[in-house]
Structures are given as structure tokens and as C-alpha cells.
Design a protein around this motif. Structure first.
Motif, PDB file in Angstrom:
ATOM      1  N   SER A 153      -5.929   5.061  -4.034  1.00  0.00           N
ATOM      2  CA  SER A 153      -5.058   4.264  -4.985  1.00  0.00           C
ATOM      3  C   SER A 153      -4.037   3.527  -4.165  1.00  0.00           C
ATOM      4  O   SER A 153      -3.981   3.648  -2.922  1.00  0.00           O
ATOM      5  N   ALA A 154      -3.522   2.503  -4.791  1.00  0.00           N
ATOM      6  CA  ALA A 154      -2.304   1.605  -4.256  1.00  0.00           C
ATOM      7  C   ALA A 154      -1.368   2.522  -3.477  1.00  0.00           C
ATOM      8  O   ALA A 154      -0.681   2.178  -2.470  1.00  0.00           O
ATOM      9  N   ASP A 155      -1.145   3.438  -4.319  1.00  0.00           N
ATOM     10  CA  ASP A 155      -0.055   4.398  -3.848  1.00  0.00           C
ATOM     11  C   ASP A 155      -0.507   5.151  -2.527  1.00  0.00           C
ATOM     12  O   ASP A 155       0.450   5.379  -1.676  1.00  0.00           O
ATOM     13  N   ASP A 156      -1.694   5.830  -2.308  1.00  0.00           N
ATOM     14  CA  ASP A 156      -2.207   6.330  -1.516  1.00  0.00           C
ATOM     15  C   ASP A 156      -2.007   5.354  -0.122  1.00  0.00           C
ATOM     16  O   ASP A 156      -1.736   5.798   0.935  1.00  0.00           O
ATOM     17  N   VAL A 157      -2.408   4.257  -0.363  1.00  0.00           N
ATOM     18  CA  VAL A 157      -2.608   3.167   1.017  1.00  0.00           C
ATOM     19  C   VAL A 157      -1.281   2.880   1.225  1.00  0.00           C
ATOM     20  O   VAL A 157      -0.754   2.998   2.525  1.00  0.00           O
ATOM     21  N   TYR A 158      -0.426   2.754   0.412  1.00  0.00           N
ATOM     22  CA  TYR A 158       1.139   2.655   0.866  1.00  0.00           C
ATOM     23  C   TYR A 158       1.590   3.772   1.613  1.00  0.00           C
ATOM     24  O   TYR A 158       2.469   3.340   2.644  1.00  0.00           O
ATOM     25  N   ALA A 159       1.563   4.751   1.095  1.00  0.00           N
ATOM     26  CA  ALA A 159       1.935   6.033   1.798  1.00  0.00           C
ATOM     27  C   ALA A 159       1.237   6.199   3.102  1.00  0.00           C
ATOM     28  O   ALA A 159       1.909   6.468   4.209  1.00  0.00           O
ATOM     29  N   SER A 160      -0.110   5.850   3.188  1.00  0.00           N
ATOM     30  CA  SER A 160      -0.579   5.823   4.521  1.00  0.00           C
ATOM     31  C   SER A 160       0.095   5.178   5.589  1.00  0.00           C
ATOM     32  O   SER A 160       0.257   5.242   6.932  1.00  0.00           O
ATOM     33  N   ILE A 161       0.429   3.694   5.173  1.00  0.00           N
ATOM     34  CA  ILE A 161       1.130   2.773   6.015  1.00  0.00           C
ATOM     35  C   ILE A 161       2.510   3.188   6.533  1.00  0.00           C
ATOM     36  O   ILE A 161       2.684   3.117   7.861  1.00  0.00           O
ATOM     37  N   VAL A 162       3.149   3.655   5.601  1.00  0.00           N
ATOM     38  CA  VAL A 162       4.530   4.144   5.752  1.00  0.00           C
ATOM     39  C   VAL A 162       4.373   5.176   6.797  1.00  0.00           C
ATOM     40  O   VAL A 162       5.274   5.512   7.755  1.00  0.00           O
ATOM     41  N   ARG A 163       3.533   6.391   6.512  1.00  0.00           N
ATOM     42  CA  ARG A 163       3.347   7.566   7.422  1.00  0.00           C
ATOM     43  C   ARG A 163       3.123   7.009   8.694  1.00  0.00           C
ATOM     44  O   ARG A 163       3.621   7.592   9.892  1.00  0.00           O
ATOM     45  N   THR A 164       2.122   6.000   8.923  1.00  0.00           N
ATOM     46  CA  THR A 164       1.678   5.901  10.302  1.00  0.00           C
ATOM     47  C   THR A 164       3.091   4.920  10.914  1.00  0.00           C
ATOM     48  O   THR A 164       2.976   5.195  12.394  1.00  0.00           O
ATOM     49  N   ILE A 165       3.706   4.190  10.234  1.00  0.00           N
ATOM     50  CA  ILE A 165       4.618   3.499  11.138  1.00  0.00           C
ATOM     51  C   ILE A 165       5.831   4.617  11.590  1.00  0.00           C
ATOM     52  O   ILE A 165       6.321   4.365  12.649  1.00  0.00           O
ATOM     53  N   ASP A 166       6.160   5.151  10.491  1.00  0.00           N
ATOM     54  CA  ASP A 166       7.346   6.168  10.804  1.00  0.00           C
ATOM     55  C   ASP A 166       6.926   7.390  11.880  1.00  0.00           C
ATOM     56  O   ASP A 166       7.658   7.566  12.790  1.00  0.00           O
ATOM     57  N   ALA A 167       5.459   7.682  12.016  1.00  0.00           N
ATOM     58  CA  ALA A 167       5.120   8.672  12.851  1.00  0.00           C
ATOM     59  C   ALA A 167       5.177   7.924  14.479  1.00  0.00           C
ATOM     60  O   ALA A 167       5.560   8.536  15.309  1.00  0.00           O
ATOM     61  N   SER A 168       4.787   6.482  14.484  1.00  0.00           N
ATOM     62  CA  SER A 168       4.695   6.037  15.928  1.00  0.00           C
ATOM     63  C   SER A 168       6.130   4.972  16.061  1.00  0.00           C
ATOM     64  O   SER A 168       6.253   4.756  17.565  1.00  0.00           O
ATOM     65  N   CYS A 169       6.671   4.512  15.139  1.00  0.00           N
ATOM     66  CA  CYS A 169       7.689   3.902  15.419  1.00  0.00           C
ATOM     67  C   CYS A 169       9.128   4.416  14.513  1.00  0.00           C
ATOM     68  O   CYS A 169       9.470   3.715  13.763  1.00  0.00           O
ATOM     69  N   PRO A 170       9.531   5.625  15.003  1.00  0.00           N
ATOM     70  CA  PRO A 170      10.614   6.168  14.106  1.00  0.00           C
ATOM     71  C   PRO A 170      12.086   5.508  14.151  1.00  0.00           C
ATOM     72  O   PRO A 170      12.686   5.647  13.169  1.00  0.00           O
ATOM     73  N   ASP A 171      12.059   4.573  14.915  1.00  0.00           N
ATOM     74  CA  ASP A 171      13.607   3.986  14.982  1.00  0.00           C
ATOM     75  C   ASP A 171      13.425   2.474  14.429  1.00  0.00           C
ATOM     76  O   ASP A 171      14.589   1.875  14.805  1.00  0.00           O
ATOM     77  N   VAL A 172      12.543   2.019  14.158  1.00  0.00           N
ATOM     78  CA  VAL A 172      12.155   0.838  13.478  1.00  0.00           C
ATOM     79  C   VAL A 172      12.695   0.541  12.213  1.00  0.00           C
ATOM     80  O   VAL A 172      12.662   1.507  11.387  1.00  0.00           O
ATOM     81  N   ASP A 173      13.672  -0.291  11.827  1.00  0.00           N
ATOM     82  CA  ASP A 173      14.224  -0.737  10.787  1.00  0.00           C
ATOM     83  C   ASP A 173      13.078  -1.757  10.065  1.00  0.00           C
ATOM     84  O   ASP A 173      13.031  -2.941  10.350  1.00  0.00           O
ATOM     85  N   TYR A 174      12.656  -1.262   8.753  1.00  0.00           N
ATOM     86  CA  TYR A 174      11.411  -2.220   8.377  1.00  0.00           C
ATOM     87  C   TYR A 174      11.566  -1.805   6.681  1.00  0.00           C
ATOM     88  O   TYR A 174      12.026  -1.035   6.165  1.00  0.00           O
ATOM     89  N   ARG A 175      10.784  -2.926   6.148  1.00  0.00           N
ATOM     90  CA  ARG A 175      10.664  -2.588   4.686  1.00  0.00           C
ATOM     91  C   ARG A 175       9.076  -3.090   4.526  1.00  0.00           C
ATOM     92  O   ARG A 175       8.638  -4.307   4.849  1.00  0.00           O
ATOM     93  N   VAL A 176       8.152  -2.463   3.634  1.00  0.00           N
ATOM     94  CA  VAL A 176       6.947  -2.722   3.088  1.00  0.00           C
ATOM     95  C   VAL A 176       7.130  -3.295   1.742  1.00  0.00           C
ATOM     96  O   VAL A 176       7.543  -2.699   0.726  1.00  0.00           O
ATOM     97  N   LEU A 177       6.239  -4.659   1.581  1.00  0.00           N
ATOM     98  CA  LEU A 177       6.401  -5.187   0.543  1.00  0.00           C
ATOM     99  C   LEU A 177       4.859  -5.530  -0.017  1.00  0.00           C
ATOM    100  O   LEU A 177       4.213  -6.523   0.167  1.00  0.00           O
ATOM    101  N   PRO A 178       4.282  -4.402  -0.985  1.00  0.00           N
ATOM    102  CA  PRO A 178       2.718  -4.592  -1.387  1.00  0.00           C
ATOM    103  C   PRO A 178       2.614  -6.071  -2.044  1.00  0.00           C
ATOM    104  O   PRO A 178       3.624  -6.686  -2.762  1.00  0.00           O
ATOM    105  N   LYS A 179       1.492  -6.874  -1.983  1.00  0.00           N
ATOM    106  CA  LYS A 179       1.163  -8.063  -2.660  1.00  0.00           C
ATOM    107  C   LYS A 179       0.111  -7.932  -3.154  1.00  0.00           C
ATOM    108  O   LYS A 179      -0.004  -8.704  -4.438  1.00  0.00           O
ATOM    109  N   PHE A 180      -0.959  -7.407  -2.944  1.00  0.00           N
ATOM    110  CA  PHE A 180      -2.356  -7.505  -3.472  1.00  0.00           C
ATOM    111  C   PHE A 180      -3.059  -5.931  -3.578  1.00  0.00           C
ATOM    112  O   PHE A 180      -3.036  -5.519  -2.208  1.00  0.00           O
ATOM    113  N   PHE A 181      -3.955  -5.611  -4.334  1.00  0.00           N
ATOM    114  CA  PHE A 181      -4.534  -4.619  -4.400  1.00  0.00           C
ATOM    115  C   PHE A 181      -6.071  -4.790  -5.131  1.00  0.00           C
ATOM    116  O   PHE A 181      -5.833  -5.311  -6.128  1.00  0.00           O
TER     117      PHE A 181
END
Length: 425
Positions: A279-307
């Protein structure tokens, strides 16, 4: 449904009536109509499509979406309740062109060297022409199908389908026992396709003098770390047998204000390809999980556009077997960029199509099959082989002629959900 044998239609009775000249003329006539999307010029094709379908005895209707985009609906048959119905869903819109990159004018439909060259030749006006020729061949052979054959020649597939198949589904106008979508598959039967989840990622840094980069925080540098993490990410432990593993492509990067300023902001545009069931929620969560695990100190925001959902017709399935049995066996000239399951002739596609609406929302057994290759689609000098057009038309002729027998042999206790809702044309 239960597995059925190959259709008992003599090849000479149907395939011999497929005309190479006619299917080529039909495809060329469609290619010559400029239906680029965006902006969405499908209306230009409506008169020709109506003439084409009426000439072979179809009842026709023009469905106009809420956004003013027309699709042509055509039916050969009585439309009587309970009558077997085969749907052929093809889109008439094509992607834009960069004319300077073409060696022939993109809408001249040049035939040269055994190829029809032009925008939409492969994706997918050639497939539409092949399906129409399949019905014509049956009629010329005196084998008027015992099933209803319905064509949905739709708008807007190239930009998501909201003004085409999706709105037809919402309006309750899609009813069928099974469907073939004639996208270019290199004459293979595709039963699964990836989806796409697209988003922007805003990365925030701290501006400072470019001569002292350690005194600020570069959003461009952090965006580069995110890009590497997403490109290398493994989103699933077990690949799909036909579609492989999900991927993420960082397609666009925009950031910084000047060469002598530490970049305070950077924006990434990403395309995460999805698997059936995500689902779109599944994919969003996978993106956030990947970024947080690899770049925990980065300040960012994810803005979904299309699914766009992934979809599949689970194997084994009798309709997939039926269409595969209808294919002539000579090897195709081209093959799609796809994976073949071990021991199986079916394929999965990295692209998406309107098949997802029929599979996911209506439960209609749907395969994707057509002439040409995705390797030619969307590029300059797009082409489809005349031989492939002919072979595809022969497949459609056998499928159309044999579909009623196929349904009759199926388990009568199973009825597609689409047979229970909506109205018929």
C-alpha cells in the motif's frame, strides 16, 4: 475456473483470415492521429475509432470523463445477461515527443524495413490494431464469436488513468469475465506488473559561507547520503518470482542558492517501484525507515505525490493458460525487459498499466499481451514489427473465437465479481 485445454478452433479457419495489409493500415491510421498526453488529445481519435468499430458491426458509445476526456466503448455481441464477455482494454493516448530526436516525423507512420515507425506504434496503437484485426478475421472466416467482445479504447493511461479506465470503473461500466490489455510485451503473456510511488523529499541544512563548509550544514551533502541509501536499499527479503525486488530511483535533485553559499535546502524527487500487496502507507514507511537507519542525523520531510498500485494475476490461472495457448509459437523479434519465472512462460513487467484497475478493484482475470517491446516505447523512432502485428492479430483471433468455449468449460460456480455489478453497453 478450472484448467481448460487449448481452444478447438482450426488455425486455418481463423488465422488464415488475418490480413497483414489491413492490420498495418489500421495501426498506421491510428499512429497518424496526434493523441499526446499531456495535454490529453484523445478526442482527436474518437471519429476514427467510431468509424473503425462501427464498420465491423459494433455498437458504440463515447464516455466522457468528468475532466472532459473521451473514451470509446464498443461491443460486438448482444449484451444479453449471462453471455460470456471478453474485454479488450487499450489506451489511445501517447507520450510527448522531442521531434528533433526522430529520424522520421513522429506522426507520419512510416513503414520501412518491416517496421511501422511512429509515436504509439508499440505503445499501444499497434496492439489495438492487432486486437481489432483479430475480431475482423473471425468475422471474415464466418466464425462470429459466441461471446460478447467489448473494446474499451480509453484516455489518460500514460498519466495514471484517472480520466480513463479508473473513471469507467467508478461509473460501473466495466463488466467482463476476463480481459486482455494489448500493451507491448514482445508477444509474451504478462501476468504481473510493478506499481510506482513517487514523492518529493525536502532536505534541510544550515546556510553559511562557502569558504568554510564545516561551519554550516550542506543540505546537498545530506541529500547525497539519502540518494545513496535509497538506491542501495533492500526493501524486501524475498523477491517476487516475476517482478524481482522493489527499487527506488532518485530521479531529480534541486538545491543550493549560489556557488559560494553552503546549501540550506535541497529537494529530491523519487520513484519507488512497488510489488503487489504494497500500500501507499507501506511504501512511505519503508522510505522513512531506510533514511532513518542510514542517515539518522539528517533533517528531512517526505511529501508523497503519486501512487500507482502493483497488480498480478496469481498463477496458475486458466485464463493465463488460455491466452498463452492461443499464441503462435515462432519466437518474437523483441523481448521486454522482464523476468521469466523458472519453468514458466509467463512474465512480469516493470511498467504499470490499466490492468491494475481491473485486477485489484474488480477482480477481473486480466493479462497483458501485445506486439512490440517496451524497449521501443516512449523513445525516439518508436516502432513495432509488421510481423509482430500479424502474430498478435492471430493470437487475438484465436482468443476471440475460442473464448465462449473456454468460459463454458470453466467452473460455473465461480463468477467474476464484475459480472455482478454495473451496466452493460
Amino acid at each position: 475456473m478450472t484448467t481448460t485445454s487449448s481452444p478447438h478452433i482450426p488455425e486455418s479457419a481463423v488465422e488464415a483470415f488475418v490480413r497483414v495489409d489491413r492490420v498495418t493500415r489500421t495501426a498506421a491510421a491510428l499512429v497518424r492521429i496526434d493523441t499526446r498526453n499531456p495535454p490529453g488529445r484523445e478526442a482527436a481519435a474518437v471519429p476514427a475509432l467510431l468509424d473503425l468499430m462501427r464498420a465491423i458491426g459494433c455498437d458504440t458509445e463515447v464516455f466522457t470523463s468528468s475532466g472532459g476526456r473521451p473514451s470509446v466503448l464498443a461491443r460486438y455481441g448482444t449484451g444479453a445477461p449471462g453471455r460470456a464477455t471478453l474485454l479488450i482494454n487499450g489506451h489511445v493516448d501517447v507520450v510527448p515527443v522531442v521531434e528533433a530526436d526522430w529520424t522520421t516525423p513522429p506522426f507520419d507512420a512510416v513503414v520501412s524495413g518491416g517496421r511501422l515507425i511512429g509515436r504509439g506504434a508499440a505503445d499501444m496503437k499497434g496492439g489495438i490494431a492487432a486486437a481489432v484485426e483479430g475480431l475482423r478475421a473471425c468475422l471474415d472466416a464466418g466464425l462470429a464469436p459466441d461471446a460478447d467482445i467489448v473494446f474499451h479504447l480509453v484516455a489518460d493511461e500514460e498519466t495514471g488513468g484517472a480520466h480513463g479506465t479508473a473513471e469507467l470503473v467508478d461509473a460501473g461500466l466495466v463488466r467482463a469475465d476476463a480481459c486482455i490489455v494489448p500493451e507491448p510485451t514482445g508477444l509474451r503473456v504478462a501476468v504481473a506488473e510493478r506499481g510506482s510511488w513517487q514523492a518529493g523529499i525536502e532536505v534541510f541544512g544550515t546556510a553559511g559561507h562557502g569558504g568554510e563548509p564545516a561551519l554550516g550544514r550542506s543540505a546537498v551533502a545530506d541529500a547525497a547520503r539519502i540518494t545513496t541509501a535509497l538506491h542501495l536499499a533492500r526493501f524486501h527479503d524475498r523477491p517476487h518470482p516475476l517482478l524481482g525486488s522493489p527499487t527506488c530511483n532518485v530521479a531529480m535533485v534541486r538545491g543550493g542558492v549560489a556557488a559560494n553559499v553552503i546549501a540550506p535546502a535541497c529537494t529530491l524527487t523519487i520513484d519507488r517501484r512497488t510489488l503487489p500487496g504494497e500500500s501507499a502507507d507501506d511504501v512511505y514507511a519503508s522510505i522513512v525507515r531506510t533514511i532513518d537507519a542510514s542517515c539518522p542525523d539528517v533533517d528531512y520531510r517526505v511529501l508523497p505525490k503519486f501512487f500507482c498500485e502493483a497488480s498480478e494475476l496469481p498463477l496458475p490461472h486458466p485464463f493465463a493458460d488460455f491466452v498463452d495457448a492461443c499464441r503462435p509459437r515462432p519466437r518474437p523479434h523483441t523481448r521486454p525487459r522482464s523476468r521469466v519465472a523458472p519453468g514458466e512462460g509467463f512474465i512480469g513487467l516493470s511498467l504499470g498499466s490499466d490492468a491494475r484497475f481491473l485486477r485489484n478493484r474488480l477482480g477481473i482475470p486480466t493479462v497483458v499481451y501485445g506486439p512490440g517491446s517496451i524497449e521501443q516505447a516512449h523513445g525516439a523512432d518508436e516502432w513495432v514489427g509488421i510481423g509482430d502485428l500479424t502474430l498478435a492479430a492471430r493470437t487475438f483471433a484465436r482468443a476471440i473465437a475460442g473464448f465462449a468455449d473456454f468460459v463454458a468449460q470453466a467452473d460455473t460456480g465461480r463468477v467474476s465479481p464484475s459480472r455482478q455489478t454495473g451496466r452493460q453497453l
